[in-house]
Motif scaffolding. Structure first.
Motif, PDB file in Angstrom:
ATOM      1  N   PRO A   1       0.610   2.252  -4.642  1.00 16.63           N
ATOM      2  CA  PRO A   1      -0.350   1.477  -3.852  1.00 16.63           C
ATOM      3  C   PRO A   1      -0.029   1.606  -2.372  1.00 16.63           C
ATOM      4  O   PRO A   1       1.064   1.980  -1.976  1.00 16.63           O
ATOM      5  N   ALA A   2      -1.043   1.272  -1.568  1.00 21.39           N
ATOM      6  CA  ALA A   2      -0.847   1.366  -0.123  1.00 21.39           C
ATOM      7  C   ALA A   2       0.206   0.361   0.324  1.00 21.39           C
ATOM      8  O   ALA A   2       0.330  -0.735  -0.223  1.00 21.39           O
ATOM      9  N   GLY A   3       0.977   0.755   1.319  1.00 16.11           N
ATOM     10  CA  GLY A   3       2.011  -0.118   1.856  1.00 16.11           C
ATOM     11  C   GLY A   3       3.169   0.688   2.449  1.00 16.11           C
ATOM     12  O   GLY A   3       3.136   1.922   2.502  1.00 16.11           O
ATOM     13  N   LYS A   4       4.244  -0.031   2.850  1.00 11.25           N
ATOM     14  CA  LYS A   4       5.429   0.605   3.428  1.00 11.25           C
ATOM     15  C   LYS A   4       6.514   0.752   2.360  1.00 11.25           C
ATOM     16  O   LYS A   4       6.749  -0.200   1.601  1.00 11.25           O
TER      17      LYS A   4
ATOM     18  N   PHE B   1       8.493   5.585   4.804  1.00  7.54           N
ATOM     19  CA  PHE B   1       7.139   6.146   4.956  1.00  7.54           C
ATOM     20  C   PHE B   1       6.093   5.059   4.604  1.00  7.54           C
ATOM     21  O   PHE B   1       6.412   4.025   4.007  1.00  7.54           O
ATOM     22  N   THR B   2       4.895   5.330   5.005  1.00  6.47           N
ATOM     23  CA  THR B   2       3.766   4.372   4.796  1.00  6.47           C
ATOM     24  C   THR B   2       2.607   5.091   4.107  1.00  6.47           C
ATOM     25  O   THR B   2       2.226   6.201   4.511  1.00  6.47           O
ATOM     26  N   ILE B   3       2.070   4.457   3.085  1.00  7.01           N
ATOM     27  CA  ILE B   3       0.891   4.997   2.373  1.00  7.01           C
ATOM     28  C   ILE B   3      -0.359   4.227   2.821  1.00  7.01           C
ATOM     29  O   ILE B   3      -0.438   2.984   2.636  1.00  7.01           O
ATOM     30  N   SER B   4      -1.216   4.935   3.445  1.00  8.44           N
ATOM     31  CA  SER B   4      -2.470   4.296   3.900  1.00  8.44           C
ATOM     32  C   SER B   4      -3.416   4.065   2.714  1.00  8.44           C
ATOM     33  O   SER B   4      -3.409   4.846   1.756  1.00  8.44           O
ATOM     34  N   PRO B   5      -4.215   3.041   2.775  1.00  4.49           N
ATOM     35  CA  PRO B   5      -5.187   2.803   1.684  1.00  4.49           C
ATOM     36  C   PRO B   5      -6.255   3.879   1.685  1.00  4.49           C
ATOM     37  O   PRO B   5      -6.502   4.529   2.706  1.00  4.49           O
TER      38      PRO B   5
ATOM     39  N   ARG C   1      16.371   5.624  -5.400  1.00  5.90           N
ATOM     40  CA  ARG C   1      15.555   4.412  -5.639  1.00  5.90           C
ATOM     41  C   ARG C   1      14.470   4.351  -4.557  1.00  5.90           C
ATOM     42  O   ARG C   1      14.775   4.579  -3.376  1.00  5.90           O
ATOM     43  N   LEU C   2      13.259   4.058  -4.997  1.00  7.81           N
ATOM     44  CA  LEU C   2      12.156   3.858  -4.045  1.00  7.81           C
ATOM     45  C   LEU C   2      12.009   2.354  -3.858  1.00  7.81           C
ATOM     46  O   LEU C   2      11.508   1.633  -4.733  1.00  7.81           O
ATOM     47  N   LYS C   3      12.504   1.927  -2.765  1.00  7.04           N
ATOM     48  CA  LYS C   3      12.514   0.486  -2.501  1.00  7.04           C
ATOM     49  C   LYS C   3      11.082   0.004  -2.327  1.00  7.04           C
ATOM     50  O   LYS C   3      10.312   0.543  -1.546  1.00  7.04           O
ATOM     51  N   GLY C   4      10.769  -1.009  -3.082  1.00 11.04           N
ATOM     52  CA  GLY C   4       9.390  -1.524  -3.080  1.00 11.04           C
ATOM     53  C   GLY C   4       8.625  -1.088  -4.297  1.00 11.04           C
ATOM     54  O   GLY C   4       7.522  -1.590  -4.563  1.00 11.04           O
TER      55      GLY C   4
END
Length: 303
Positions: free
Chosen positions: A45-48, A70-74, A22-25
């Motif tokens: 989308p960008a976020g944690k 992990f974090t996805i930068s915009p 599961r990918l939380k978020g």
């Protein structure tokens, strides 16, 4: 945005291993059990985010929960710096359009002022032209009224002059008639006393004929209506006698020879002789002035 697939291996189980993740978020619930050891996500989308995965063996035994954060930068166009640039560009565009509208407004305002100034100048020229026309009209009206007044004065002076001339003629005719009557009575009366009285009366009448009051009044009106004819004549021909001036005035009025003879108390032949002598004086002294005063080819009526 596409990520590398998550690869999970659990070497603690023998035989077949199944996974649930599961990918939380992003995922609302856990995925179904599957033998796939990979899980891919796109367009996150960008976020944690936190990736959770659990494995189980053939006997149903589960592994502990494994986590990967992990974090996805915009993207660059959605970064803070990009938005700052967007804001600056937007402000610059607003300023550009503001200055453009301001210049446009100033140009329109300047053009409007120029048109108003042109209309004002045109109106001033039109008013000045109308004022000039009114002045010229007023001047023409003043000249016309002055000419009318002068014409009226000339007509009045001519009327007075004609009236005085007629009165003078009538007076002369009356006096001559009285003289003739007295002479007739003298021939019929014999006593010397009456003869002396008649002679005295004739003398008085002759003296009245020589009075110059009527002539002075006549010459005054005559000069007013004839542009100082007698005055100019005196200055141009100083050798002319009073009798010559009278004859010139009567000739100027174009009176008949008989009327002139009655006014000057002369015979018709005497008037002809006086005219001949006057013509010689005028033509010998200054022919051009004589022509200007009496005109060329002026004919004089005898009767």
């Amino acid at each position: 945005m596409e990520l590398r697939p998550f690869r999970v291996l659990f070497p603690y189980f023998n035989g077949t291993v199944e996974y649930s993740s599961r990918l939380k978020g992003s995922d609302p619930q856990w995925s179904a059990w599957s033998k796939k050891t990979e899980r891919s996500y796109t367009n996150l989308p960008a976020g944690k985010y936190t990736f959770e995965v659990v494995a189980r063996g053939n006997n149903g035994q589960k592994s502990p929960l494994s986590l990967f954060e992990f974090t996805i930068s915009p993207p660059w166009y959605n970064s803070i710096l990009a938005w700052a640039v967007y804001v600056l560009v937007f402000v610059a565009l607003l300023y550009y359009f503001y200055k453009r509208q301001q210049r446009k407004y100033l140009l329109q305002h300047t053009e409007r002022l120029k048109k108003q100034r042109d209309r004002y100048e045109e109106e001033q020229r039109r008013l000045q032209y109308q004022h000039q026309l009114e002045i010229e009209k007023s001047e023409k009206e003043i000249i016309r009224l002055r000419n009318v007044r002068l014409q009226s004065e000339v007509e009045h002076n001519n009327a007075v002059l004609a009236s005085n001339t007629m009165n003078l003629l009538q007076k002369r005719e009356l006096l001559n008639k009285i003289k003739d009557e007295i002479l007739a009575v003298q021939d019929e009366v014999e006593p010397e006393k009456r003869t002396r009285n008649m002679r005295r009366i004739i003398k008085i009448i002759n003296e009245q004929l020589e009075i110059n009051d009527d002539w002075e009044r006549f010459s005054l009106y005559f000069d007013k209506s004839n542009n100082d004819f007698l005055k100019t004549l005196k200055e141009s021909f100083p050798l002319l006698t009073p009798s010559d001036l009278k004859l010139c005035a009567y000739l100027r009025l174009n009176l008949s020879t008989k009327a002139i003879a009655d006014l000057l108390n002369l015979s018709i032949r005497g008037v002809e002789s006086s005219r001949y002598r006057l013509r010689k004086k005028l033509l010998i002294s200054n022919r051009s002035i004589a022509v200007r005063l009496f005109g060329r080819g002026r004919q004089h009526k005898r009767e």
